[in-house]
Design a protein around this motif. Structure first.
Motif, PDB file in Angstrom:
ATOM      1  N   GLU A   1     -22.420  18.140 -28.456  1.00 20.95           N
ATOM      2  CA  GLU A   1     -22.483  17.169 -27.356  1.00 20.95           C
ATOM      3  C   GLU A   1     -23.465  17.638 -26.275  1.00 20.95           C
ATOM      4  OE1 GLU A   1     -21.025  13.600 -25.234  1.00 20.95           O
ATOM      5  OE2 GLU A   1     -21.202  14.209 -27.312  1.00 20.95           O
TER       6      GLU A   1
ATOM      7  N   LEU B   1     -14.427  13.883 -27.691  1.00 18.38           N
ATOM      8  CA  LEU B   1     -14.044  15.235 -27.241  1.00 18.38           C
ATOM      9  C   LEU B   1     -12.773  15.203 -26.399  1.00 18.38           C
ATOM     10  CD1 LEU B   1     -17.511  16.743 -26.209  1.00 18.38           C
ATOM     11  CD2 LEU B   1     -16.155  17.302 -28.230  1.00 18.38           C
ATOM     12  N   TYR B   2     -12.633  14.194 -25.563  1.00 22.55           N
ATOM     13  CA  TYR B   2     -11.488  14.101 -24.662  1.00 22.55           C
ATOM     14  C   TYR B   2     -10.179  13.881 -25.419  1.00 22.55           C
ATOM     15  CZ  TYR B   2      -8.547  12.563 -20.808  1.00 22.55           C
ATOM     16  OH  TYR B   2      -7.524  12.430 -19.898  1.00 22.55           O
ATOM     17  N   PHE B   3     -10.225  13.029 -26.439  1.00 24.70           N
ATOM     18  CA  PHE B   3      -8.999  12.665 -27.138  1.00 24.70           C
ATOM     19  C   PHE B   3      -8.696  13.524 -28.360  1.00 24.70           C
ATOM     20  CE2 PHE B   3      -9.764   8.642 -24.818  1.00 24.70           C
ATOM     21  CZ  PHE B   3      -8.537   8.545 -24.176  1.00 24.70           C
ATOM     22  N   THR B   4      -9.486  14.522 -28.598  1.00 25.57           N
ATOM     23  CA  THR B   4      -9.218  15.427 -29.720  1.00 25.57           C
ATOM     24  C   THR B   4      -9.193  16.859 -29.211  1.00 25.57           C
ATOM     25  OG1 THR B   4     -11.560  15.703 -30.277  1.00 25.57           O
ATOM     26  CG2 THR B   4     -10.389  13.913 -31.377  1.00 25.57           C
ATOM     27  N   ASP B   5      -8.624  17.705 -30.005  1.00 25.91           N
ATOM     28  CA  ASP B   5      -8.673  19.137 -29.701  1.00 25.91           C
ATOM     29  C   ASP B   5      -9.988  19.642 -30.298  1.00 25.91           C
ATOM     30  OD1 ASP B   5      -7.933  21.615 -28.821  1.00 25.91           O
ATOM     31  OD2 ASP B   5      -6.636  22.053 -30.551  1.00 25.91           O
ATOM     32  N   ALA B   6     -11.066  19.391 -29.552  1.00 29.55           N
ATOM     33  CA  ALA B   6     -12.411  19.611 -30.075  1.00 29.55           C
ATOM     34  C   ALA B   6     -12.707  21.097 -30.257  1.00 29.55           C
ATOM     35  CB  ALA B   6     -13.438  19.006 -29.132  1.00 29.55           C
TER      36      ALA B   6
ATOM     37  N   ILE C   1     -18.421  20.667 -28.982  1.00 20.40           N
ATOM     38  CA  ILE C   1     -18.858  20.732 -27.590  1.00 20.40           C
ATOM     39  C   ILE C   1     -20.339  21.123 -27.525  1.00 20.40           C
ATOM     40  CG2 ILE C   1     -18.534  21.926 -25.392  1.00 20.40           C
ATOM     41  CD1 ILE C   1     -15.514  22.160 -26.233  1.00 20.40           C
TER      42      ILE C   1
ATOM     43  N   VAL D   1     -21.294   8.927 -24.068  1.00 22.20           N
ATOM     44  CA  VAL D   1     -19.945   8.486 -23.699  1.00 22.20           C
ATOM     45  C   VAL D   1     -19.062   8.438 -24.942  1.00 22.20           C
ATOM     46  CG1 VAL D   1     -18.596   6.498 -22.882  1.00 22.20           C
ATOM     47  CG2 VAL D   1     -20.560   7.298 -21.577  1.00 22.20           C
TER      48      VAL D   1
ATOM     49  N   GLY E   1     -18.229  11.932 -25.705  1.00 23.33           N
ATOM     50  CA  GLY E   1     -17.310  12.434 -24.680  1.00 23.33           C
ATOM     51  C   GLY E   1     -15.891  11.937 -24.891  1.00 23.33           C
ATOM     52  N   ILE E   2     -15.754  10.686 -25.274  1.00 24.91           N
ATOM     53  CA  ILE E   2     -14.433  10.126 -25.552  1.00 24.91           C
ATOM     54  C   ILE E   2     -13.807  10.850 -26.743  1.00 24.91           C
ATOM     55  CG2 ILE E   2     -13.234   8.057 -26.407  1.00 24.91           C
ATOM     56  CD1 ILE E   2     -15.181   6.416 -24.622  1.00 24.91           C
TER      57      ILE E   2
END
Length: 169
Positions: free
Chosen positions: A60, A47-52, A57, A41, A44-45
């Motif tokens: 993860e 990855l969600y809030f960044t331009d990963a 990825i 989690v 995942g957070i």
């Protein structure tokens, strides 16, 4: 042969006789799942809030694969490895998956006997018995016992240690 030498020969390293409760597998699995869920989690957070980038990825996903494999395999291996036994002379504990460890605590060295039940253990009716000795290696822990078995073990160890001569140091 002196009495001390005879006593040492009786405390040989050997596989203890008893396995822990079968529900210990579920307990260890739930602990693993909770740990890996927090890790995933968190990732995942991030990855969600960044331009990963792609590599994040991939990392993860790799962590998720390791988490599933570890949660499925490790608790079963722990169950096979974790064994215990109490005799009139000593407490024997064996544990470890990759590195197998055997510990023996002569009853004359036992200082305290404790029982512990965390929230998951309470739900599964399991307990951990901790035998503290005068050893620099720390206490012996017998994890994953049924709660009734743990209570009987604490009572038995307490009775044996009270009747065992020695200064527990």
């Amino acid at each position: 042969m002196s009495q001390a030498t005879s006593h040492r020969l009786q405390l040989r390293v050997r596989p203890p006789a008893h396995q822990v409760h079968p529900k210990a597998v579920l307990w260890w699995t739930l602990q693993s799942v909770v740990f890996w869920a927090v890790v995933l989690v968190g990732g995942g957070i991030a990855l969600y809030f960044t331009d990963a980038p792609l590599w994040m990825i991939i990392v993860e996903v790799a962590i998720a694969v390791v988490a599933v494999a570890e949660s499925a395999i490790s608790p079963r291996l722990q169950y096979r490895a974790h064994r215990w036994e109490v005799t009139d002379q000593a407490v024997y504990v064996q544990f470890g998956v990759l590195v197998r460890e055997w510990r023996i605590a002569p009853l004359s060295r036992v200082q305290t006997v404790d029982s512990e039940r965390g929230p998951l253990q309470q739900y599964l009716k399991l307990a951990t018995v901790t035998v503290t000795t005068a050893s620099a290696s720390g206490p012996l822990k017998i994890q994953g016992l049924g709660q009734d078995e743990a209570a009987e073990l604490v009572d038995r160890l307490t009775a044996i240690t009270e009747a065992t001569p020695g200064d527990a140091t």
